[in-house]
Design an enzyme around this catalytic site. Structure first.
Site, short mmCIF file in Angstrom:
data_model
loop_
_atom_site.label_atom_id
_atom_site.label_comp_id
_atom_site.label_asym_id
_atom_site.label_seq_id
_atom_site.Cartn_x
_atom_site.Cartn_y
_atom_site.Cartn_z
N GLU A 176 0.83 -1.22 0.00
CA GLU A 176 0.00 0.00 0.00
C GLU A 176 0.86 1.27 0.00
OE1 GLU A 176 -2.86 -0.54 3.23
OE2 GLU A 176 -4.13 -1.71 1.88
N GLU A 377 -5.53 -8.32 -1.44
CA GLU A 377 -6.25 -8.17 -0.16
C GLU A 377 -7.70 -7.85 -0.47
OE1 GLU A 377 -4.80 -5.51 2.90
OE2 GLU A 377 -2.73 -5.99 2.40
C1 BGP Z 1 -4.70 -2.95 4.64
C2 BGP Z 1 -3.37 -3.43 5.13
C3 BGP Z 1 -3.37 -4.64 5.96
C4 BGP Z 1 -4.67 -4.94 6.66
C5 BGP Z 1 -5.92 -4.52 5.96
C6 BGP Z 1 -7.16 -4.54 6.79
O1 BGP Z 1 -4.71 -1.57 4.63
O2 BGP Z 1 -2.47 -3.68 4.08
O3 BGP Z 1 -2.21 -4.66 6.73
O4 BGP Z 1 -4.64 -4.92 7.99
O5 BGP Z 1 -5.80 -3.26 5.38
O6 BGP Z 1 -7.20 -3.42 7.60
P1 BGP Z 1 -7.53 -3.48 9.13
O7 BGP Z 1 -6.58 -4.45 9.71
O8 BGP Z 1 -7.31 -2.12 9.61
O9 BGP Z 1 -8.94 -3.92 9.22
#
Ligand code: BGP
Length: 479
Positions: A176, A377
């Site tokens: 990201e 993701e």
């Molecule tokens: C993205 C990241 C992850 C992950 C995901 C979910 O932004 O790359 O590391 O955690 O989001 O977000 P969260 O854990 O805040 O729900």
């Protein structure tokens, strides 16, 4: 439904700081994430300058993948994973980032993880830097604002590539990376928080420092890509963008233009640099309008042009709206906030659920770049309960994933060259935004709770068997 192409990479995604634990074991140094306490949806987590005895730091134990990797990878294999996305913690290899030689114990751990994956025919997909920069570099040079980080990063990349490039084909440079275009990126992404202690959403933002740091990440990424292409021609290097799909709230041309500008700065800027190899015109205008002057050194532009990536990857969770009307209601979201869309529902954490937005996004990316794309993701952060029968009936998660896979398949029918799909947090892990365990994404439940307690036992959720069937039928049976 559509079957995905032969060799489609079904799998799941994780990040070292959110699931490994063992934060100071076998010579590992503290990363930026190790200095972050837990928080909640409404109360921001803190970054502290030293470890405070009375605070909880969720990354320190997390779900202890460090000592459970065999058991966990076996479960991934049982689901039929073709790929497993994880990250290497820079601080396991170079504890402060500045050492001359790599920490052998750290390399050994990842070698074991990689070998365990390969044993089951699971292709590792490795993120080189996923919100894990050495905290020592934040103290030394304000994180990525310091140009010297480029050199430290190359040292790290060479060490892991020399050891693993023969076994691992797919790599992503920065998770990201576009977080650096937004104030929320200061802590976990650009590390521009030297001397700061407090809630992560109260950092004093200096866009000049943040974009300078981002420039250094671009150069570091391109230099790494170029070097890897020269030394390990079989390896494929990808970028990774947090895709924040933004719609105009209305058909007012003002809203349409504002949404376009938002898409340019938050989403396209980084991938234009990493895929096309140069800063786009709109970025130069944005820098000028906002008094941001990027300090470039001779040769930077050549490196950006020579180190372009082989494939495009992104995270996709939600969408939001953009308007010039300041009275409209806001919604929470991943890294940034946007406006509520009256046509969409949201998760318990306020992230608006928009499967069709994934089809739209995939088409936009493919049209723009024409290189293979991968969704690395996607998923629903939700509270799971263990039912009386001892099981976790997560039909809401299956529903979310099914709808997104369906739209992904539509995008493939539209002509998008899609390589694979790795839903986020395939095993429950610590939330990046809040530090909670309660925000679960996994197919596998982990008995670990927000107060730091829990046996760490693993249990399959209903979604485990469902996803197994999806993979078995290569996406044909998603019911
Ligand atoms: C993205 C990241 C992850 C992950 C995901 C979910 O932004 O790359 O590391 O955690 O989001 O977000 P969260 O854990 O805040 O729900």
């Amino acid at each position: 439904m559509t079957r995905m192409k032969e060799g489609f990479l079904w799998g799941g995604a994780t990040a070292a700081n959110q699931f490994e634990g063992a934060w100071d074991v076998d010579g590992k140094g503290p990363s930026v994430s190790d200095m972050c306490t837990n928080g909640t949806h409404t109360e921001a987590k803190w970054i502290t300058k030293t470890i405070k005895e009375d605070r909880l730091y969720p990354s320190h134990e997390a779900i202890d993948f460090y000592h459970h990797y065999k058991e966990d990878i076996k479960l991934f294999a049982e689901m039929g994973f073709k790929t497993f996305r994880f990250s290497i913690a820079w601080t396991r290899i170079f504890p402060t980032g500045m050492e001359e030689t790599a920490n052998e114990k750290g390399l050994e751990f990842y070698e074991n993880v990689i070998d365990e994956c390969l044993k089951y025919g699971i292709e590792p997909l490795i993120t080189i830097s996923h919100y894990e920069m050495p905290y020592a570099l934040i103290e030394r040079c304000n994180g990525w604002e310091g140009r010297e980080c480029i050199e430290y990063f190359q040292r790290y990349v060479h060490a892991i590539m020399d050891r693993f490039a023969g076994k691992v084909k797919y790599w992503l440079t920065f998770n990201e990376i576009n977080a650096g275009t937004m104030p929320m990126g200061n802590v976990l992404s650009t590390g521009t928080v030297q001397g700061y202690e407090g809630p992560i959403n109260k950092v004093k933002d200096d866009p000049r420092a943040r974009f300078q740091a981002l420039h250094h990440q671009f150069v570091a990424s391109a230099e790494a890509v170029k070097w890897v292409h020269e030394h390990y021609p079989n390896v494929l290097m990808g970028n990774m963008i947090c895709f924040l799909t933004s719609y105009p709230y209305s058909c007012n041309p003002e809203d349409v233009l504002k949404a376009q500008q938002q898409m340019q700065i938050c989403n396209w800027l980084c991938s234009d640099v990493m895929v096309r190899g140069y800063y786009p015109g709109y970025a130069k205008r944005y820098f000028k309008d906002n008094n941001i002057e990027i300090k470039m050194e001779a040769g930077d532009e050549e490196i950006l042009a020579e180190g372009t990536v082989d494939f495009y990857t992104f995270s996709y969770y939600m969408s939001s709206c953009v308007s010039t009307d300041p009275t409209l209601e806001q919604t929470d979201g991943n890294i940034s906030v946007g406006l509520k869309n009256p046509y969409l529902e949201a998760s318990d954490w306020g992230w608006q659920i928009d499967p069709k937005g994934l089809r739209y996004t995939l088409n936009e990316i493919w049209d723009r770049y024409q290189i293979p794309v991968m969704v690395v993701e996607n998923g629903l952060g939700a509270r799971d309960e263990i039912a009386e029968d001892g099981k976790i009936h997560d039909s809401y998660r299956i529903d979310y994933l099914r709808k997104h896979i369906k739209e992904m398949e539509e995008a493939v029918e539209d002509g998008v060259d899609l390589m694979g799909y790795t839903p986020w947090g395939c095993i429950d892990l610590v939330s990046a935004s809040t530090g909670e365990m309660a925000k679960r994404y996994g197919f596998i439940y982990v008995e670990k709770y927000d107060d730091g307690t829990g046996s760490l036992a693993r249990r399959k959720k209903d979604s485990f068997d469902w996803y197994k069937k999806v993979i078995e039928t290569n996406g044909e049976d998603i019911d």
